[in-house]
Design an enzyme around this catalytic site. Structure first.
Site, PDB file in Angstrom:
ATOM      1  N   LYS A   1      16.795   2.366   2.594  1.00 60.09           N
ATOM      2  CA  LYS A   1      17.688   2.323   3.889  1.00 60.09           C
ATOM      3  C   LYS A   1      19.108   1.688   3.221  1.00 60.09           C
ATOM      4  O   LYS A   1      18.961   0.373   3.523  1.00 60.09           O
ATOM      5  CB  LYS A   1      16.286   1.603   4.941  1.00 60.09           C
ATOM      6  CG  LYS A   1      15.898   2.655   5.581  1.00 60.09           C
ATOM      7  CD  LYS A   1      15.672   1.250   6.446  1.00 60.09           C
ATOM      8  CE  LYS A   1      14.318   1.948   7.437  1.00 60.09           C
ATOM      9  NZ  LYS A   1      13.439   1.086   8.025  1.00 60.09           N
TER      10      LYS A   1
ATOM     11  N   ASP B   1       7.542   2.716  -2.612  1.00 66.26           N
ATOM     12  CA  ASP B   1       7.658   4.060  -1.630  1.00 66.26           C
ATOM     13  C   ASP B   1       8.998   4.135  -0.159  1.00 66.26           C
ATOM     14  O   ASP B   1      10.236   4.635  -0.023  1.00 66.26           O
ATOM     15  CB  ASP B   1       6.788   4.627   0.157  1.00 66.26           C
ATOM     16  CG  ASP B   1       6.498   2.633   0.194  1.00 66.26           C
ATOM     17  OD1 ASP B   1       7.291   1.750  -0.381  1.00 66.26           O
ATOM     18  OD2 ASP B   1       6.379   2.794   1.972  1.00 66.26           O
TER      19      ASP B   1
ATOM     20  N   LYS C   1       0.637  -0.937   0.313  1.00 67.34           N
ATOM     21  CA  LYS C   1       0.202  -0.070  -0.060  1.00 67.34           C
ATOM     22  C   LYS C   1       0.396   1.257  -0.534  1.00 67.34           C
ATOM     23  O   LYS C   1       0.505   2.145  -0.206  1.00 67.34           O
ATOM     24  CB  LYS C   1      -0.801  -0.379   1.331  1.00 67.34           C
ATOM     25  CG  LYS C   1      -1.784  -1.218   1.375  1.00 67.34           C
ATOM     26  CD  LYS C   1      -2.769  -1.210   2.557  1.00 67.34           C
ATOM     27  CE  LYS C   1      -3.326  -2.166   2.450  1.00 67.34           C
ATOM     28  NZ  LYS C   1      -3.958  -2.189   4.505  1.00 67.34           N
ATOM     29  N   GLY C   2       2.147   1.012   0.391  1.00 65.85           N
ATOM     30  CA  GLY C   2       3.501   2.363   1.156  1.00 65.85           C
ATOM     31  C   GLY C   2       2.682   3.204  -0.326  1.00 65.85           C
ATOM     32  O   GLY C   2       3.010   4.421  -0.424  1.00 65.85           O
TER      33      GLY C   2
ATOM     34  N   ASP D   1      13.750  -0.993   1.394  1.00 62.79           N
ATOM     35  CA  ASP D   1      14.993  -1.663   3.288  1.00 62.79           C
ATOM     36  C   ASP D   1      15.712  -2.419   2.950  1.00 62.79           C
ATOM     37  O   ASP D   1      16.548  -1.806   2.231  1.00 62.79           O
ATOM     38  CB  ASP D   1      13.680  -2.077   4.164  1.00 62.79           C
ATOM     39  CG  ASP D   1      14.213  -2.259   5.109  1.00 62.79           C
ATOM     40  OD1 ASP D   1      15.290  -2.223   5.524  1.00 62.79           O
ATOM     41  OD2 ASP D   1      13.295  -3.071   5.776  1.00 62.79           O
TER      42      ASP D   1
ATOM     43  N   VAL E   1       9.954   4.965   9.593  1.00 63.14           N
ATOM     44  CA  VAL E   1       9.799   5.944   9.614  1.00 63.14           C
ATOM     45  C   VAL E   1       8.546   5.487   9.274  1.00 63.14           C
ATOM     46  O   VAL E   1       7.753   4.928   8.871  1.00 63.14           O
ATOM     47  CB  VAL E   1      10.260   6.462   8.073  1.00 63.14           C
ATOM     48  CG1 VAL E   1      12.087   7.072   9.052  1.00 63.14           C
ATOM     49  CG2 VAL E   1      11.039   5.157   6.794  1.00 63.14           C
TER      50      VAL E   1
HETATM   51  C1  PRP Z   1       7.136  -2.080   2.578  1.00 58.33           C
HETATM   52  C2  PRP Z   1       8.123  -0.837   1.798  1.00 58.33           C
HETATM   53  C3  PRP Z   1       7.959  -2.772   0.383  1.00 58.33           C
HETATM   54  C4  PRP Z   1       8.787  -3.218   1.478  1.00 58.33           C
HETATM   55  C5  PRP Z   1      10.242  -3.047   1.424  1.00 58.33           C
HETATM   56  O1  PRP Z   1       5.794  -2.366   2.730  1.00 58.33           O
HETATM   57  O2  PRP Z   1       6.196  -0.442   0.732  1.00 58.33           O
HETATM   58  O3  PRP Z   1       7.101  -2.628  -0.162  1.00 58.33           O
HETATM   59  O4  PRP Z   1       7.826  -3.043   2.754  1.00 58.33           O
HETATM   60  O5  PRP Z   1      10.829  -4.051   2.002  1.00 58.33           O
HETATM   61  P1  PRP Z   1      11.957  -4.764   1.356  1.00 58.33           P
HETATM   62  O6  PRP Z   1      12.976  -3.887   0.972  1.00 58.33           O
HETATM   63  O7  PRP Z   1      12.950  -5.370   2.690  1.00 58.33           O
HETATM   64  O8  PRP Z   1      11.595  -5.880   0.704  1.00 58.33           O
HETATM   65  P2  PRP Z   1       5.436  -3.213   3.657  1.00 58.33           P
HETATM   66  O9  PRP Z   1       5.193  -5.107   3.794  1.00 58.33           O
HETATM   67  O10 PRP Z   1       5.575  -2.377   4.899  1.00 58.33           O
HETATM   68  O11 PRP Z   1       3.564  -3.096   3.545  1.00 58.33           O
HETATM   69  P3  PRP Z   1       2.468  -1.519   2.787  1.00 58.33           P
HETATM   70  O12 PRP Z   1       3.965  -1.152   1.531  1.00 58.33           O
HETATM   71  O13 PRP Z   1       1.525  -2.309   2.695  1.00 58.33           O
HETATM   72  O14 PRP Z   1       2.972  -1.325   4.391  1.00 58.33           O
END
Ligand code: PRP
Length: 181
Positions: free
Chosen positions: A131, A100, A43-44, A103, A153
């Site tokens: 990051k 978004d 969703k982010g 990580d 964040v």
């Molecule tokens: C977050 C972000 C990325 C992913 C990055 O999504 O939107 O899709 O994590 O992490 P990575 O580089 O370690 O793979 P999240 O799983 O928090 O879901 P969301 O977007 O629905 O909040």
């Protein structure tokens, strides 16, 4: 938000001009292309995507995907799976994946692999934040907004337990408040 409040890491006034710059670069790079497929990772990415796409001057269509990482205790296992796929084929199309945050980079790496296997004309990546300290190996980001430190964040699409996504800025959460309601 707990009483301590968010610590603004990237103010709204810094986000908007950076999104302008990214959109201008993307528009210049894809000039002359029939149609770009801009893919938001739910969703982010929904807020960043909305702002970015509205600044693009090249023809584009929008699609979304959602992925999920299997939980492994407190840590993610690293296994990513698609829970919502694209509506349309990307064969012979130019694709821009919009995130978004990058990580570990597992999500983006998985998505690029998935999309490259579908015979697109090209696949590039755009992320609002990265990051770098957490990236596992080299993660190619063609259009990057901001490098950020390894902190929790929230805001501008980013959540903590589904909260704070709609803050207009990006904030660091104090670890002491993470479990506070
Ligand atoms: C977050 C972000 C990325 C992913 C990055 O999504 O939107 O899709 O994590 O992490 P990575 O580089 O370690 O793979 P999240 O799983 O928090 O879901 P969301 O977007 O629905 O909040």
């Amino acid at each position: 938000m707990a009483d301590t409040g968010p610590n603004v890491l990237i103010a709204e006034e810094r986000i908007a001009p950076r999104v302008d710059e990214l959109a201008a670069r993307i528009s210049a790079d894809y000039e002359g292309v029939d149609e770009l497929v801009v893919i938001g990772v739910l969703k982010g990415a929904f807020i960043f995507l909305a702002d970015l796409a509205r600044r693009l001057t090249v023809p584009h269509r929008i699609d979304f995907i959602a992925v999920s990482s299997y939980a492994d205790g407190d840590q993610r296992s690293g296994e990513v799976r698609m829970v919502l796929d694209l509506r349309e084929s990307i064969e012979n199309r130019h694709v821009l994946v919009v995130e978004d945050i990058v990580d570990t980079g597992r999500t983006l790496r998985y998505l690029v692999q998935q999309f490259e296997a579908r015979g697109p004309a090209s696949v590039r990546t755009c992320a609002l934040t990265r990051k770098k300290a957490r990236n596992e190996g080299e993660i190619r980001i063609d259009y990057l907004g901001f490098d950020i430190p390894d902190m929790w964040v929230v805001g501008y699409g980013l959540d903590y337990a589904e909260r704070h996504r709609t803050l207009p800025y990006i904030a660091a959460l104090d670890p002491a408040t993470l479990d506070a309601d």
